[in-house]
Design a protein around this motif. Sequence first.
Motif, PDB file in Angstrom:
ATOM      1  N   PHE A 186     -22.224  35.636   2.656  1.00 50.94           N
ATOM      2  CA  PHE A 186     -23.222  36.883   2.473  1.00 50.94           C
ATOM      3  C   PHE A 186     -22.624  37.370   1.312  1.00 50.94           C
ATOM      4  O   PHE A 186     -20.753  36.983   1.023  1.00 50.94           O
ATOM      5  CB  PHE A 186     -22.211  37.926   3.858  1.00 50.94           C
ATOM      6  N   ASP A 187     -22.957  37.259  -0.016  1.00 52.07           N
ATOM      7  CA  ASP A 187     -22.074  38.015  -0.939  1.00 52.07           C
ATOM      8  C   ASP A 187     -22.533  39.413  -1.266  1.00 52.07           C
ATOM      9  O   ASP A 187     -23.132  40.511  -2.044  1.00 52.07           O
ATOM     10  CB  ASP A 187     -23.601  37.418  -1.934  1.00 52.07           C
ATOM     11  N   GLY A 188     -21.438  39.703  -1.082  1.00 48.05           N
ATOM     12  CA  GLY A 188     -21.500  41.467  -1.305  1.00 48.05           C
ATOM     13  C   GLY A 188     -20.418  42.071   0.105  1.00 48.05           C
ATOM     14  O   GLY A 188     -19.533  40.890   0.524  1.00 48.05           O
ATOM     15  N   ARG A 189     -20.351  43.233   0.011  1.00 45.61           N
ATOM     16  CA  ARG A 189     -19.009  44.104   1.235  1.00 45.61           C
ATOM     17  C   ARG A 189     -19.167  44.425   2.013  1.00 45.61           C
ATOM     18  O   ARG A 189     -20.425  44.702   2.559  1.00 45.61           O
ATOM     19  CB  ARG A 189     -18.115  44.956   0.162  1.00 45.61           C
ATOM     20  N   ILE A 190     -18.975  44.345   3.431  1.00 48.56           N
ATOM     21  CA  ILE A 190     -18.836  45.163   4.599  1.00 48.56           C
ATOM     22  C   ILE A 190     -17.922  45.283   5.515  1.00 48.56           C
ATOM     23  O   ILE A 190     -16.763  45.105   4.482  1.00 48.56           O
ATOM     24  CB  ILE A 190     -19.753  43.548   5.359  1.00 48.56           C
ATOM     25  N   GLU A 191     -18.035  46.543   5.901  1.00 47.00           N
ATOM     26  CA  GLU A 191     -17.859  47.119   6.896  1.00 47.00           C
ATOM     27  C   GLU A 191     -17.597  46.634   7.549  1.00 47.00           C
ATOM     28  O   GLU A 191     -18.424  46.523   8.696  1.00 47.00           O
ATOM     29  CB  GLU A 191     -18.260  48.839   6.974  1.00 47.00           C
ATOM     30  N   PHE A 192     -16.714  46.352   8.598  1.00 46.13           N
ATOM     31  CA  PHE A 192     -15.888  46.149   9.550  1.00 46.13           C
ATOM     32  C   PHE A 192     -15.444  47.564  10.673  1.00 46.13           C
ATOM     33  O   PHE A 192     -14.177  48.190   9.928  1.00 46.13           O
ATOM     34  CB  PHE A 192     -15.611  44.692   9.787  1.00 46.13           C
ATOM     35  N   ILE A 193     -16.058  47.121  12.116  1.00 46.31           N
ATOM     36  CA  ILE A 193     -15.692  48.543  12.962  1.00 46.31           C
ATOM     37  C   ILE A 193     -15.312  47.929  13.942  1.00 46.31           C
ATOM     38  O   ILE A 193     -15.730  46.722  14.533  1.00 46.31           O
ATOM     39  CB  ILE A 193     -16.223  49.470  12.715  1.00 46.31           C
ATOM     40  N   ALA A 194     -13.786  47.565  14.756  1.00 47.00           N
ATOM     41  CA  ALA A 194     -13.710  46.868  15.468  1.00 47.00           C
ATOM     42  C   ALA A 194     -13.001  47.751  16.901  1.00 47.00           C
ATOM     43  O   ALA A 194     -11.715  48.120  16.291  1.00 47.00           O
ATOM     44  CB  ALA A 194     -12.899  45.423  15.665  1.00 47.00           C
ATOM     45  N   PRO A 195     -12.507  47.508  18.022  1.00 49.74           N
ATOM     46  CA  PRO A 195     -11.064  48.099  18.693  1.00 49.74           C
ATOM     47  C   PRO A 195      -9.907  47.459  18.127  1.00 49.74           C
ATOM     48  O   PRO A 195      -9.407  46.043  17.712  1.00 49.74           O
ATOM     49  CB  PRO A 195     -12.111  47.082  20.169  1.00 49.74           C
ATOM     50  N   ALA A 196      -8.844  47.648  19.416  1.00 50.09           N
ATOM     51  CA  ALA A 196      -7.259  47.550  18.517  1.00 50.09           C
ATOM     52  C   ALA A 196      -7.263  46.099  18.544  1.00 50.09           C
ATOM     53  O   ALA A 196      -7.512  45.651  20.338  1.00 50.09           O
ATOM     54  CB  ALA A 196      -6.701  48.975  18.942  1.00 50.09           C
ATOM     55  N   GLY A 197      -6.302  45.607  18.356  1.00 50.33           N
ATOM     56  CA  GLY A 197      -5.762  44.164  18.957  1.00 50.33           C
ATOM     57  C   GLY A 197      -6.257  42.976  18.571  1.00 50.33           C
ATOM     58  O   GLY A 197      -7.054  42.883  18.081  1.00 50.33           O
ATOM     59  N   LEU A 198      -5.981  43.129  20.233  1.00 48.18           N
ATOM     60  CA  LEU A 198      -6.536  41.377  20.898  1.00 48.18           C
ATOM     61  C   LEU A 198      -8.411  40.965  20.639  1.00 48.18           C
ATOM     62  O   LEU A 198      -8.915  40.537  20.639  1.00 48.18           O
ATOM     63  CB  LEU A 198      -5.999  40.729  22.579  1.00 48.18           C
ATOM     64  N   MET A 199      -8.589  42.732  20.818  1.00 49.79           N
ATOM     65  CA  MET A 199     -10.118  42.995  21.155  1.00 49.79           C
ATOM     66  C   MET A 199     -11.371  43.133  19.534  1.00 49.79           C
ATOM     67  O   MET A 199     -12.213  42.761  19.333  1.00 49.79           O
ATOM     68  CB  MET A 199     -10.803  44.063  22.006  1.00 49.79           C
ATOM     69  N   GLY A 200     -10.180  42.523  18.168  1.00 51.71           N
ATOM     70  CA  GLY A 200     -11.144  42.752  17.435  1.00 51.71           C
ATOM     71  C   GLY A 200     -10.324  42.913  16.398  1.00 51.71           C
ATOM     72  O   GLY A 200     -10.198  41.944  15.003  1.00 51.71           O
ATOM     73  N   GLU A 201      -9.498  44.035  16.164  1.00 51.06           N
ATOM     74  CA  GLU A 201      -8.285  44.076  15.306  1.00 51.06           C
ATOM     75  C   GLU A 201      -7.730  42.546  14.296  1.00 51.06           C
ATOM     76  O   GLU A 201      -7.728  42.528  13.185  1.00 51.06           O
ATOM     77  CB  GLU A 201      -7.242  45.418  15.343  1.00 51.06           C
ATOM     78  N   GLU A 202      -6.835  42.544  16.071  1.00 54.95           N
ATOM     79  CA  GLU A 202      -6.045  40.829  14.878  1.00 54.95           C
ATOM     80  C   GLU A 202      -6.786  39.525  14.293  1.00 54.95           C
ATOM     81  O   GLU A 202      -6.177  39.764  13.626  1.00 54.95           O
ATOM     82  CB  GLU A 202      -5.126  40.417  16.732  1.00 54.95           C
ATOM     83  N   VAL A 203      -8.381  39.494  14.903  1.00 54.28           N
ATOM     84  CA  VAL A 203      -8.731  38.375  14.212  1.00 54.28           C
ATOM     85  C   VAL A 203      -9.056  38.797  12.693  1.00 54.28           C
ATOM     86  O   VAL A 203      -9.283  38.048  12.542  1.00 54.28           O
ATOM     87  CB  VAL A 203      -9.705  38.017  15.210  1.00 54.28           C
TER      88      VAL A 203
END
Length: 379
Positions: free
Chosen positions: A64-81
């Motif tokens: 993807f050529d551009g910026r993406i905003e990500f939103i994820a749960p804390a910790g192991l459910m998304g944030e860490e990765v």
Amino acid sequence: MDRNGVSRVPRVGLIINPIAGMGGRVGLKGTDGIDAVERARELGAEPVAPARTRVALENLLEKFDGRIEFIAPAGLMGEEVCRDCGIDLMVVSGPPATSTGPEDTRAAAREIVGRGVDLLLFAGGDGTARDLHEVVGTSIPVLGIPTGVKMHSSVFATTPRAAGELAAHFLASAGQPCRESEVMDIDEDAFRQGRVSARLYGYLSVPFERGLVQSLKGGSGATGEADLAGIASDIAERMRDGALWILGPGTTTRAIAECMGVRKTLLGVDCYALGEVVALDATEHDILRLLDGAPARIVVTPIGGQGYIFGRGNQQISPAVIRQVGKSNVVIVAANAKLAGLGGEPLLVDTGDPELDAELAGYVRVVTGYHQESMQRVA
């Protein structure tokens, strides 16, 4: 762009089921429920979802050529990765524990959807898809990164890399089509009666691009009793050679064992030598111990409707096992009706080892009856 023609940064939600797929290599049929998770850990299972999610995210960012905003749960459910991938993100609440349950997935989905996303990526299996269906339905685009043991639903990309590629295409093209895709899971009543049958739970709206999204798993249906009997007789004759024979799950491989008059688990990986059972429902560790330099063969059958020969429901036959046995000693069996049901699409592999997947690609022989074979392409 928004309705005023102003370029807008796309927003992607991410939910990881960190325990999805842990049961695969240790011979469990899934990790639904606390007891299954604890049993998987006792058997030495390691998480697979974070690494497979990382592959998807890295490919998404590359394509993807551009910026993406990500939103994820804390910790192991998304944030860490996400942070491992160098992604700055908006973090929503998540469970502090190392194990998560269905309600954690549903709660995260509610919060992410409430904040507004263009695409919701999730890493898990059919159980995770069911949880998201309960909350999201077809209200927003959703795409699964395949990380479970059993993935009968048609809401998953074919591989983690394909998930990243498809997500990039979708975000780059506002007109990318979505389709309502089935959320399936094993019918437990049928399973208790010795049948593998998936039940429809509903639909998710999934970005679609041919070759990047897996098909719905088909039922065993009418495979042709003559073809099945011929395949069983052919392989049973070969199994007298003294090698260790590793039979993957399925009704086709079960017919081989029945032809020999020995037991075969329906969803397990079982090992035989000289017509006798060596191990039933074997784990990756069991198989590697039995191999120990001995000559061996692997027998697998494609998943009906999807075409996977490795990476769906037979993770016990791991990259380490396949490499030790050797590509030339992999035997693929399928009735003509099952191959026809793939609609001309190739057989698929998703072992978790991209180099091995590339080595397994190409044209292969498939046993379709007694001393009968056809050439099929593996992609």
